[in-house]
Scaffold this active site. Structure first.
Site, PDB file in Angstrom:
ATOM      1  N   GLY A 134       1.353  -1.019  -0.145  1.00 19.12           N
ATOM      2  CA  GLY A 134      -0.138  -0.269   0.048  1.00 19.12           C
ATOM      3  C   GLY A 134       1.454   1.341   0.427  1.00 19.12           C
ATOM      4  O   GLY A 134       1.988   0.803  -0.048  1.00 19.12           O
ATOM      5  N   SER A 135      -0.095   2.488   0.579  1.00 20.08           N
ATOM      6  CA  SER A 135       1.286   3.911   0.183  1.00 20.08           C
ATOM      7  C   SER A 135       0.315   4.723   0.800  1.00 20.08           C
ATOM      8  O   SER A 135      -0.815   4.708   0.500  1.00 20.08           O
ATOM      9  CB  SER A 135       1.237   3.749  -0.767  1.00 20.08           C
ATOM     10  OG  SER A 135       2.078   2.625  -1.660  1.00 20.08           O
ATOM     11  N   ASN A 136       0.304   5.866   1.096  1.00 18.83           N
ATOM     12  CA  ASN A 136       0.356   6.889   0.900  1.00 18.83           C
ATOM     13  C   ASN A 136       1.361   8.525   0.474  1.00 18.83           C
ATOM     14  O   ASN A 136       2.741   7.497  -0.266  1.00 18.83           O
ATOM     15  CB  ASN A 136       0.276   8.060   2.089  1.00 18.83           C
ATOM     16  CG  ASN A 136      -0.457   6.805   3.514  1.00 18.83           C
ATOM     17  OD1 ASN A 136      -1.322   6.621   3.166  1.00 18.83           O
ATOM     18  ND2 ASN A 136       0.554   6.499   4.423  1.00 18.83           N
TER      19      ASN A 136
ATOM     20  N   ASN B 101      -4.917   4.993  -1.092  1.00 13.80           N
ATOM     21  CA  ASN B 101      -5.275   3.433  -1.849  1.00 13.80           C
ATOM     22  C   ASN B 101      -6.381   3.139  -1.658  1.00 13.80           C
ATOM     23  O   ASN B 101      -6.970   2.399  -1.748  1.00 13.80           O
ATOM     24  CB  ASN B 101      -4.416   2.330  -0.891  1.00 13.80           C
ATOM     25  CG  ASN B 101      -3.172   2.025  -0.916  1.00 13.80           C
ATOM     26  OD1 ASN B 101      -2.443   2.158   0.133  1.00 13.80           O
ATOM     27  ND2 ASN B 101      -2.455   2.191  -2.109  1.00 13.80           N
TER      28      ASN B 101
END
Length: 802
Positions: free
Chosen positions: A239-241, A510
């Site tokens: 995932g990520s920001n 996400n």
């Protein structure tokens, strides 16, 4: 004509390197003299190491740059890389046994045998070779192929000239030289992670039904639910920001970019940091996925970008109508077509195992998309998987285009030209003050119109629920067609991609593109890209609250990005902690009944949660208690019963809210958590860092941050081990972090951190150095410009050659 620019770049490189060597007293003579004279016209590069083992790789062209990159990656990660090449060669069963599990970095295969059967099939059908032969832009460019060739040569040269000290593969006969085809195959494996790579078990196990097999297909409701869960990002291992701020929100009207990808802390999907320079051609710095030749997430002097895993569904299914007399023949427009039979043999210790795979015009026949989503091959029906990324070997060119970009407009140009990103969004900012969000990824061209017209009864359930289209494979007019601006058939062209330009902030955590900016929602895209008007994750809600508040405040600098990254605020607690403490204190006698039926004194927990600062800092008291309670509560109480105020699309950031403390399971979750910590001899008010840590070199390193459901920007997914003292390892989470801006000078203002450090070799000095920084919320001040590299007190210069 092609030689002269190369000579000029080489001359410029030589001047720069001579300056580095003559101006740095801290370089040992041995380091300075090592491999200083290339010979025989072979490949070569110069690697200058600064603090924390970060290499600055300089070369005269892409083949030589690839050489230096392959060498430097091998120096830090040879065992991890070699393990991956065993996977790509289809030799895991022979080396490690057929029933053992791969590390999951290159596919979803749960056993070595199924992994081998798939990758051996890729090899034997020359899949990657054919993609390498496709002319650009539909195929990889010459520069990208040169970099692959150079990377393989650099890796091999390191193996030849160095002794392996990492105990993970020291003395192992499976550490072997590689070819450029191996490097390209790794890129292929990464591209199909969301498609064929997700379905390897279903591809390699698919066999025609025996006579008398059942004719019933999967249940529609169960399949729709399973598809929704399978493609939900809140349970993903990646995932990520990321957020980009435009000049409207910054102190100097220039852009800012904070990238925070959440990737595995172990195995072959780790990031690795470097700078790559070809004088006059390329100068870029950032994080690369292991085994790749370019920068995946990074910046140059003018532009910074990051990626987040997107919600677009990168596969679709075609439901086949079978010939009643032959389940390996299917019907299209009334005409019979035979499936293609592929027999694949895998070497196993002591013998070979041969299995058959079945392929169609649409792709391979699959019998499941994981254990939770069966797709039975019956006497009348089978399912074929379409993965458009199985013909996409363009990601390296997309990354190269980003690396040479000078603006967010150039980022879009690169995306339009190469169309190579398989499963990520792009967020970018530039020195002129522009911001960008775009979900430009390679997706099957499933329009809502096509899905409405061609979905099978099963597809009419799965597509609205998850974006997984199941089309009628018996009709050729249910094919995916082609957009005029697409580089390959069956995918969306760039004009169909969700894009947001120059908003004060552009953020993604996400969820779908819808709320990249809550004041300017993105709508109008097809369901396969993601949903609109639905409940956002707790992490998205917290992130939008934070970055929208930052943009409204204005005057932002890189320091503000750093504070946001490690604020470790718990959005779930801001919504619920006070109500939890109040409801806890109201329990009769301060007691609650656990799931085992035994009463538990929870009175101390009420006070601890009430006094908690609602962060996941290592010194936070109550963070561990709330984390464990929240996990139990959300697992036990259905989402529809958790909140008193339901979700509203008109107020998507602040709803749902108000914890339903009367829900069955609330008091039980409190009791169970108090009992759990007491059984583990962990005080209810223990500091988080005492019980959330990783161990490196025998030393415990406290870890801050929190799990997905808490909504913490600085996400970590720790491993619970009560007997070991709490959370004793991290599987995924914040990885290569960068905060980048510009101040009007020639050098970007960049702070970075590789949370798990450069090397997985416990004998390396860079095995845990940045992990210690992460624990203390400290950053690396990046050395991008030449003057900063030369000032590094740790500077070491190594000339590497073939």
């Amino acid at each position: 004509m092609r030689t002269r620019p190369g000579h000029r770049r080489l001359a410029a490189l030589g001047v720069a390197l001579l300056t580095a060597l003559s101006g740095t007293a801290s370089v040992s003579s041995a380091a300075a003299d090592r491999d200083t004279h290339p010979h025989g016209g072979g490949l070569s590069a110069t690697i200058r190491y600064t603090e924390y083992g970060i290499p600055h790789i300089a070369a005269k062209d892409y083949a030589n740059l690839g050489f230096g990159t392959g060498w430097a990656q091998a120096a830090d990660q040879v065992c991890t890389l070699a393990d991956g090449f065993v996977t790509l060669r289809g030799e895991r069963s022979r080396v490690f046994g057929p029933d053992a599990a791969p590390d999951g970095s290159l596919s979803s295969a749960t056993k070595n045998l199924s992994s081998d059967l798939y990758f051996k099939g890729v090899r034997e059908t020359h899949t990657v070779e054919k993609l390498l032969d496709v002319p650009a832009p539909a195929g990889p460019s010459r520069d990208a192929k040169d970099a692959m060739r150079g990377w393989a040569a650099g890796y091999n040269a390191w193996l030849k000239k160095n002794r392996i000290t990492d105990p993970a593969c020291k003395g192992a006969d499976w550490v072997k030289p590689v070819t450029s085809l191996d490097v390209a195959t790794r890129g292929f494996a990464i591209a199909v992670l969301g498609g064929q790579g997700r379905a390897i078990e279903g591809i390699t196990a698919a066999q025609p039904p025996t006579s008398g097999a059942a004719r019933t297909g999967p249940d529609k409701a169960d399949t729709a639910r399973a598809a929704r869960e399978l493609f939900a990002q809140d349970d993903s291992d990646m995932g990520s920001n990321a957020v980009a701020f435009s000049g409207a929100a910054t102190a100097n009207k220039r852009g800012l970019l904070l990238g925070n990808p959440h990737y595995p802390w172990q195995g072959g999907r780790r990031f690795w940091q470097s700078q790559q320079t070809i004088p006059g051609e390329l100068n870029v710095m950032g994080g690369s996925l292991l085994g790749t030749t370019g920068i995946s997430i990074g910046h140059n002097a003018n532009i910074a970008w990051s990626h987040t895993v997107a919600t677009g569904v990168t596969l679709n299914l075609h439901q086949l109508t079978l010939d009643p007399s032959d389940p390996t023949t299917y019907v299209v427009d009334g005409k019979k077509e035979r499936m293609t039979k592929r027999s694949v043999s895998v070497p196993v210790k002591g013998d070979d195992v041969t299995r058959t795979q079945w392929w169609t015009r649409y792709g391979p026949v699959v019998t499941n998309l994981g254990a939770q989503l069966p797709l039975p091959w019956t006497a009348t029906t089978a399912y074929a998987l379409n993965d458009p990324n199985a013909v996409n070997l363009r990601a390296s060119d997309t990354a190269l285009g980003f690396s040479k970009a000078r603006s967010t407009a150039d980022i879009l140009t690169s995306l339009r030209r190469t169309q190579g990103l398989p499963w990520v969004n792009t967020i970018a900012a530039d020195s002129s003050g522009h911001s960008l969000f775009t979900q430009s990824q390679v997706l099957p061209r499933i329009t809502d119109e096509l899905a409405g017209r061609c979905s099978t009864p099963l597809g009419k359930s799965t597509y609205p629920a998850s974006g997984v289209a199941i089309l009628d494979g018996s009709k050729s007019d249910c094919g995916l067609g082609r957009d005029k601006d697409a580089v390959q058939p069956g995918i969306f062209g760039p004009s169909k991609m969700p894009v947001l330009k120059d908003a004060s902030y552009a953020e993604n955590s996400n969820d779908s593109a819808w709320l990249a900016n809550a004041d300017h929602p993105i709508t109008g895209y097809e369901r396969v890209f993601g949903n609109v008007g639905t409940q956002r994750s707790m992490r998205t809600r917290g992130a939008v609250e934070d970055v929208a508040g930052m943009a409204d405040k204005g005057g932002l600098t890189v320091a503000d990005l750093q504070r946001q990254q490690f604020a470790d605020r718990v959005p779930a607690a801001d919504l619920t902690a006070a109500d939890t403490a109040k409801a806890c204190a109201a329990l009769p006698g301060g007691s609650a009944t656990g799931s085992d039926g035994k009463p538990v004194d929870v009175s101390q927990a009420c006070d601890v949660i009430g006094a908690w600062d609602r962060t996941m800092n290592t010194d936070s008291r109550g963070a561990l208690l709330f984390d464990r309670f929240w996990r139990k509560l959300t697992a036990a109480v259905p989402a529809a019963q958790l909140w008193k105020v339901p979700f509203s699309a008109a107020d998507p950031v602040r709803t749902p809210n108000t914890l339903n403390t009367q829900a069955p399971g609330f008091a039980t979750a409190l009791a169970d958590e108090v009992a759990e910590l007491k059984a583990a001899s962990i005080p209810l008010d223990a500091k988080l860092g005492d019980h959330q840590f990783v161990t490196r070199g025998g030393e415990r390193i406290p870890v801050h941050g929190g799990t997905e459901s808490l909504g913490v920007w600085n996400k970590v997914e720790p491993v619970w081990n009560a007997a070991g003292g709490g959370y004793t390892d991290v599987t995924t989470g914040s990885s290569y972090i960068q905060a980048v801006g510009w101040d009007g000078g020639r050098c970007p203002v960049a702070r970075t951190l590789l949370t798990y450090s450069q090397s997985s070799n416990p004998n390396s000095p860079h095995y845990s150095d940045q992990t210690h920084l992460f624990s203390k919320k400290k950053w690396v001040t990046e050395r991008f410009c030449e003057k900063d590299i030369l000032r590094s007190p740790a500077l070491k210069v190594v000339r590497v050659r073939d």
